[in-house]
Design a protein around this motif. Structure first.
Motif, PDB file in Angstrom:
ATOM      1  N   THR A   8     -17.429  12.307 -20.477  1.00 46.15           N
ATOM      2  CA  THR A   8     -16.512  11.075 -20.252  1.00 46.15           C
ATOM      3  C   THR A   8     -16.653  10.818 -18.547  1.00 46.15           C
ATOM      4  O   THR A   8     -16.086   9.944 -18.045  1.00 46.15           O
ATOM      5  CB  THR A   8     -15.102  11.053 -20.743  1.00 46.15           C
ATOM      6  OG1 THR A   8     -14.670  12.228 -20.241  1.00 46.15           O
ATOM      7  CG2 THR A   8     -15.291  11.041 -22.276  1.00 46.15           C
ATOM      8  N   GLU A   9     -17.261  11.910 -17.809  1.00 45.79           N
ATOM      9  CA  GLU A   9     -17.201  11.861 -16.256  1.00 45.79           C
ATOM     10  C   GLU A   9     -18.124  11.127 -16.010  1.00 45.79           C
ATOM     11  O   GLU A   9     -19.519  10.986 -16.243  1.00 45.79           O
ATOM     12  CB  GLU A   9     -17.542  13.291 -15.811  1.00 45.79           C
ATOM     13  CG  GLU A   9     -16.211  14.402 -16.112  1.00 45.79           C
ATOM     14  CD  GLU A   9     -15.151  13.848 -15.390  1.00 45.79           C
ATOM     15  OE1 GLU A   9     -14.901  13.704 -14.278  1.00 45.79           O
ATOM     16  OE2 GLU A   9     -13.940  13.887 -16.034  1.00 45.79           O
ATOM     17  N   PRO A  10     -17.958   9.986 -15.184  1.00 44.27           N
ATOM     18  CA  PRO A  10     -19.016   9.114 -14.451  1.00 44.27           C
ATOM     19  C   PRO A  10     -19.855  10.034 -13.493  1.00 44.27           C
ATOM     20  O   PRO A  10     -19.477  10.829 -12.928  1.00 44.27           O
ATOM     21  CB  PRO A  10     -18.254   8.132 -13.543  1.00 44.27           C
ATOM     22  CG  PRO A  10     -16.956   8.634 -13.480  1.00 44.27           C
ATOM     23  CD  PRO A  10     -16.800   9.629 -14.492  1.00 44.27           C
ATOM     24  N   LEU A  11     -21.279   9.771 -13.537  1.00 39.41           N
ATOM     25  CA  LEU A  11     -22.053  10.331 -12.589  1.00 39.41           C
ATOM     26  C   LEU A  11     -21.778   9.689 -11.272  1.00 39.41           C
ATOM     27  O   LEU A  11     -21.653   8.558 -10.944  1.00 39.41           O
ATOM     28  CB  LEU A  11     -23.686   9.956 -13.155  1.00 39.41           C
ATOM     29  CG  LEU A  11     -23.955  10.749 -14.266  1.00 39.41           C
ATOM     30  CD1 LEU A  11     -25.453  10.473 -14.579  1.00 39.41           C
ATOM     31  CD2 LEU A  11     -23.931  12.328 -14.355  1.00 39.41           C
ATOM     32  N   THR A  12     -22.137  10.553 -10.124  1.00 37.47           N
ATOM     33  CA  THR A  12     -22.176  10.126  -8.589  1.00 37.47           C
ATOM     34  C   THR A  12     -23.543   9.349  -8.465  1.00 37.47           C
ATOM     35  O   THR A  12     -24.495   9.917  -8.785  1.00 37.47           O
ATOM     36  CB  THR A  12     -21.972  11.027  -7.958  1.00 37.47           C
ATOM     37  OG1 THR A  12     -20.568  11.881  -8.009  1.00 37.47           O
ATOM     38  CG2 THR A  12     -21.998  10.722  -6.223  1.00 37.47           C
ATOM     39  N   ALA A  13     -23.375   8.164  -8.086  1.00 38.53           N
ATOM     40  CA  ALA A  13     -24.691   7.455  -7.848  1.00 38.53           C
ATOM     41  C   ALA A  13     -25.193   7.704  -6.522  1.00 38.53           C
ATOM     42  O   ALA A  13     -24.196   8.094  -5.385  1.00 38.53           O
ATOM     43  CB  ALA A  13     -24.406   6.057  -8.119  1.00 38.53           C
ATOM     44  N   SER A  14     -26.257   7.486  -6.100  1.00 35.44           N
ATOM     45  CA  SER A  14     -26.925   7.505  -4.659  1.00 35.44           C
ATOM     46  C   SER A  14     -27.130   6.220  -4.313  1.00 35.44           C
ATOM     47  O   SER A  14     -27.941   5.419  -4.768  1.00 35.44           O
ATOM     48  CB  SER A  14     -28.395   8.415  -4.636  1.00 35.44           C
ATOM     49  OG  SER A  14     -28.845   8.497  -3.173  1.00 35.44           O
ATOM     50  N   ILE A  15     -26.480   6.043  -3.204  1.00 34.35           N
ATOM     51  CA  ILE A  15     -26.310   4.445  -2.785  1.00 34.35           C
ATOM     52  C   ILE A  15     -26.873   4.355  -1.415  1.00 34.35           C
ATOM     53  O   ILE A  15     -26.236   4.850  -0.306  1.00 34.35           O
ATOM     54  CB  ILE A  15     -25.065   3.903  -2.952  1.00 34.35           C
ATOM     55  CG1 ILE A  15     -24.791   3.812  -4.380  1.00 34.35           C
ATOM     56  CG2 ILE A  15     -24.859   2.185  -2.486  1.00 34.35           C
ATOM     57  CD1 ILE A  15     -23.152   3.449  -4.655  1.00 34.35           C
TER      58      ILE A  15
END
Length: 128
Positions: A8-15
């Motif tokens: 349920t942990e959101p992934l970190t995005a590369s922005i």
């Protein structure tokens, strides 16, 4: 935001944030980093394109001002999409979206000025 499979942990995005206003760019970068994202920043299209091309890890999302010094946002993003057709894009501008912006696949438009909550919602929608 995307979630890790079975978690349920959101992934970190590369922005990648491409914005010529230092004040606006700093605010966006700070908000995104505080939200847990990895952020790359550029003040113009040429630098943004060079950073994008130099990345070993893929960029998940590009936040790009439409009107930039030198190369315009839509031209920069079109170059990025050449080898990355699934790239997600949020265009930002204080004026109406340019016609070429509405033709970019996987893109949305965020009018300036915007509240940080609207930025967060646009990022979450783009990444989902």
């Amino acid at each position: 935001m995307p979630e890790a499979e079975g978690s349920t942990e959101p992934l970190t995005a590369s922005i990648l944030v491409i914005e010529d206003s230092e004040t606006i760019r700093a605010l966006i970068v700070s908000y995104l980093e505080n939200s847990g994202h990895q952020v790359i920043e550029a003040a113009d299209g040429e630098t943004g394109l060079a950073l994008f091309d130099a990345r070993v890890d893929p960029v998940d999302l590009v936040l790009c001002d439409v009107l930039l010094p030198g190369i315009s946002g839509p031209v920069v993003v079109s170059a990025m999409l050449t080898g990355n057709p699934d790239l997600r894009v949020i265009f930002m501008s204080g004026s109406s979206p340019e016609p070429e912006v509405t033709l970019v696949p996987n893109s949305t438009f965020l009018p300036k000025p915007f509240r940080l909550a609207a930025l967060g919602e646009a990022v979450a929608n783009a990444l989902s």
